[in-house]
Design a protein around this motif. Sequence first.
Motif, PDB file in Angstrom:
ATOM      1  N   ARG A 239       8.888  25.716  30.985  1.00 17.18           N
ATOM      2  CA  ARG A 239       8.492  26.780  31.515  1.00 17.18           C
ATOM      3  C   ARG A 239       8.879  27.896  30.677  1.00 17.18           C
ATOM      4  O   ARG A 239       8.159  28.929  30.180  1.00 17.18           O
ATOM      5  CB  ARG A 239       8.527  26.972  33.001  1.00 17.18           C
ATOM      6  CG  ARG A 239       7.949  28.209  33.470  1.00 17.18           C
ATOM      7  CD  ARG A 239       8.490  28.811  34.966  1.00 17.18           C
ATOM      8  NE  ARG A 239       7.993  29.972  35.553  1.00 17.18           N
ATOM      9  CZ  ARG A 239       8.348  31.243  35.082  1.00 17.18           C
ATOM     10  NH1 ARG A 239       9.244  31.435  33.993  1.00 17.18           N
ATOM     11  NH2 ARG A 239       7.812  32.215  35.503  1.00 17.18           N
TER      12      ARG A 239
ATOM     13  N   THR B 176      -5.092  34.979  31.762  1.00 17.78           N
ATOM     14  CA  THR B 176      -5.235  33.693  31.998  1.00 17.78           C
ATOM     15  C   THR B 176      -4.846  32.744  30.702  1.00 17.78           C
ATOM     16  O   THR B 176      -4.748  33.327  29.612  1.00 17.78           O
ATOM     17  CB  THR B 176      -6.745  33.632  32.090  1.00 17.78           C
ATOM     18  OG1 THR B 176      -7.626  34.045  31.291  1.00 17.78           O
ATOM     19  CG2 THR B 176      -7.082  34.220  33.719  1.00 17.78           C
TER      20      THR B 176
ATOM     21  N   VAL C 291      -4.933  28.583  29.303  1.00 16.89           N
ATOM     22  CA  VAL C 291      -5.172  27.112  29.283  1.00 16.89           C
ATOM     23  C   VAL C 291      -3.714  26.369  28.569  1.00 16.89           C
ATOM     24  O   VAL C 291      -3.451  26.649  27.604  1.00 16.89           O
ATOM     25  CB  VAL C 291      -6.474  26.603  28.658  1.00 16.89           C
ATOM     26  CG1 VAL C 291      -6.399  24.911  28.186  1.00 16.89           C
ATOM     27  CG2 VAL C 291      -7.422  26.912  29.669  1.00 16.89           C
TER      28      VAL C 291
ATOM     29  N   ALA D 211       0.818  15.495  30.872  1.00 16.51           N
ATOM     30  CA  ALA D 211       0.155  16.086  31.987  1.00 16.51           C
ATOM     31  C   ALA D 211      -0.935  15.327  32.857  1.00 16.51           C
ATOM     32  O   ALA D 211      -1.532  15.446  33.794  1.00 16.51           O
ATOM     33  CB  ALA D 211      -0.616  17.381  31.520  1.00 16.51           C
TER      34      ALA D 211
ATOM     35  N   ARG E 223       1.810  18.196  36.498  1.00 13.42           N
ATOM     36  CA  ARG E 223       0.756  19.175  36.099  1.00 13.42           C
ATOM     37  C   ARG E 223       0.825  20.425  37.426  1.00 13.42           C
ATOM     38  O   ARG E 223       0.632  21.484  37.064  1.00 13.42           O
ATOM     39  CB  ARG E 223      -0.564  18.802  35.812  1.00 13.42           C
ATOM     40  CG  ARG E 223      -1.778  19.692  35.932  1.00 13.42           C
ATOM     41  CD  ARG E 223      -3.151  18.945  36.045  1.00 13.42           C
ATOM     42  NE  ARG E 223      -3.121  17.706  35.447  1.00 13.42           N
ATOM     43  CZ  ARG E 223      -4.215  17.329  34.468  1.00 13.42           C
ATOM     44  NH1 ARG E 223      -5.032  18.356  34.247  1.00 13.42           N
ATOM     45  NH2 ARG E 223      -4.293  16.300  34.299  1.00 13.42           N
ATOM     46  N   GLN E 224       0.633  19.863  38.520  1.00 13.04           N
ATOM     47  CA  GLN E 224       0.663  20.653  39.662  1.00 13.04           C
ATOM     48  C   GLN E 224       1.951  21.524  39.851  1.00 13.04           C
ATOM     49  O   GLN E 224       1.942  22.782  40.233  1.00 13.04           O
ATOM     50  CB  GLN E 224       0.457  19.798  40.968  1.00 13.04           C
ATOM     51  CG  GLN E 224      -0.945  19.042  41.008  1.00 13.04           C
ATOM     52  CD  GLN E 224      -0.990  17.748  40.208  1.00 13.04           C
ATOM     53  OE1 GLN E 224      -0.022  17.443  39.524  1.00 13.04           O
ATOM     54  NE2 GLN E 224      -2.070  17.060  40.397  1.00 13.04           N
TER      55      GLN E 224
ATOM     56  N   GLU F 115       1.968  24.252  37.203  1.00 12.62           N
ATOM     57  CA  GLU F 115       0.844  25.399  37.571  1.00 12.62           C
ATOM     58  C   GLU F 115       1.730  26.326  38.581  1.00 12.62           C
ATOM     59  O   GLU F 115       1.362  27.483  38.584  1.00 12.62           O
ATOM     60  CB  GLU F 115      -0.269  24.691  37.971  1.00 12.62           C
ATOM     61  CG  GLU F 115      -1.239  24.299  36.781  1.00 12.62           C
ATOM     62  CD  GLU F 115      -2.651  23.573  37.274  1.00 12.62           C
ATOM     63  OE1 GLU F 115      -3.411  23.531  36.440  1.00 12.62           O
ATOM     64  OE2 GLU F 115      -2.566  23.243  38.255  1.00 12.62           O
TER      65      GLU F 115
ATOM     66  N   LEU G 189       4.028  28.935  36.948  1.00 10.58           N
ATOM     67  CA  LEU G 189       3.419  29.858  35.566  1.00 10.58           C
ATOM     68  C   LEU G 189       3.439  31.178  36.069  1.00 10.58           C
ATOM     69  O   LEU G 189       2.793  31.355  37.180  1.00 10.58           O
ATOM     70  CB  LEU G 189       2.723  29.308  35.257  1.00 10.58           C
ATOM     71  CG  LEU G 189       2.672  27.777  34.479  1.00 10.58           C
ATOM     72  CD1 LEU G 189       1.174  27.255  34.008  1.00 10.58           C
ATOM     73  CD2 LEU G 189       3.627  27.751  33.120  1.00 10.58           C
TER      74      LEU G 189
ATOM     75  N   ALA H 209      -4.208  33.507  36.175  1.00  9.69           N
ATOM     76  CA  ALA H 209      -4.663  31.979  36.413  1.00  9.69           C
ATOM     77  C   ALA H 209      -4.386  31.247  35.345  1.00  9.69           C
ATOM     78  O   ALA H 209      -4.269  31.267  34.193  1.00  9.69           O
ATOM     79  CB  ALA H 209      -6.042  32.030  36.731  1.00  9.69           C
ATOM     80  N   SER H 210      -4.152  29.821  35.559  1.00  9.01           N
ATOM     81  CA  SER H 210      -3.843  28.918  34.372  1.00  9.01           C
ATOM     82  C   SER H 210      -4.685  27.625  34.738  1.00  9.01           C
ATOM     83  O   SER H 210      -4.822  27.289  36.027  1.00  9.01           O
ATOM     84  CB  SER H 210      -2.447  28.650  34.214  1.00  9.01           C
ATOM     85  OG  SER H 210      -1.680  28.394  35.458  1.00  9.01           O
ATOM     86  N   ARG H 211      -4.816  26.754  33.800  1.00  9.60           N
ATOM     87  CA  ARG H 211      -5.092  25.487  33.883  1.00  9.60           C
ATOM     88  C   ARG H 211      -4.165  24.433  33.066  1.00  9.60           C
ATOM     89  O   ARG H 211      -4.186  24.857  31.872  1.00  9.60           O
ATOM     90  CB  ARG H 211      -6.615  25.302  33.575  1.00  9.60           C
ATOM     91  CG  ARG H 211      -7.286  24.058  33.534  1.00  9.60           C
ATOM     92  CD  ARG H 211      -7.660  23.530  35.044  1.00  9.60           C
ATOM     93  NE  ARG H 211      -8.678  24.317  35.384  1.00  9.60           N
ATOM     94  CZ  ARG H 211     -10.054  24.458  35.446  1.00  9.60           C
ATOM     95  NH1 ARG H 211     -10.317  23.446  34.693  1.00  9.60           N
ATOM     96  NH2 ARG H 211     -10.972  25.263  35.694  1.00  9.60           N
ATOM     97  N   VAL H 212      -3.665  23.478  33.496  1.00 11.24           N
ATOM     98  CA  VAL H 212      -2.837  22.735  32.794  1.00 11.24           C
ATOM     99  C   VAL H 212      -3.675  21.336  32.593  1.00 11.24           C
ATOM    100  O   VAL H 212      -4.051  20.721  33.618  1.00 11.24           O
ATOM    101  CB  VAL H 212      -1.606  22.353  33.470  1.00 11.24           C
ATOM    102  CG1 VAL H 212      -0.783  21.345  32.765  1.00 11.24           C
ATOM    103  CG2 VAL H 212      -0.556  23.552  33.479  1.00 11.24           C
TER     104      VAL H 212
END
Length: 293
Positions: A44, A69, A71, A77, A83-84, A87, A90, A94-97
Amino acid sequence: MNFVLGIDGGGTSCKAALATADGVVLARAKSGAANIRTDLANARANIVEAARLAFVEAGHDPDLIPETTAVLGLAGANVGTYRQRLEAILPFRASRVVTDAEIALEGAVGGGDGAIAILGTGTAYLSRRNGNTHPIGGWGFQVGDQASGARVGRDLLEQTLLAYDGIRPASPLTREIMAVFRDDPAEVVEFTTNAKPGDFGGFAPKVFDHAGKGDAVARWIVDKAVSDIGAALAALDLAGSDPLCLLGGLAPLYAPLLSARYQPLLRTPLDDALGGAASMAARLFRTSCEPTS
């Protein structure tokens, strides 16, 4: 101005691309390793540092990170709850791993249908059709990564010891490898005790070099690897019009060896994985990046 971030992280380094809301990359930056399976907290920290450096490189205020935001395509992952967990900690709006293969696919073929084969120290495959992805492999050296540099190198050491014991015929390549270990099989075994996938992969170029010279052992190893790649591509069930991009350090060596079934599908990647992460961020967060009236 609204921004998006693309992150490409793994066991060696973490790279960040700062882009506009429509995916135009403004700057790239790099920090330390981001291995979420072995050191989540440090991963992180390096993700945030790479993002900060990208803002600085672009001439924008890093204090905008919480409003941005992102990705993140990260090795590891696809297993466990990493992954969870990431997230949840972070700092982005907003983020998407996703997996590193997913951003590589986005970079290589864009947002449409297509497939990639990642052929490096490890191997993994991913296709997308009508928005649905189909991953294959990526399970690691111990139980997968067939045709990878690591497995090719491991196979070479195995064949070298079989030749030393008289179980298989020796070749110029196996004799050369034994010379590297001072003709002592115990040194080969000692090497494998603590060797990492990259250490095994260091022998892969020798295999391809000797295969080109007709070495029987090298050709057997390469033929086996090409067969493994063909089996994985067959499992992807590619359509005749699907672009196929080969990625990774061994891609140029394998490309001319693929069967006639896949040669017409081969394409040059549109962009790299980091560019794919930025493009995916712009695509997935397009609505949230639009200014409100």
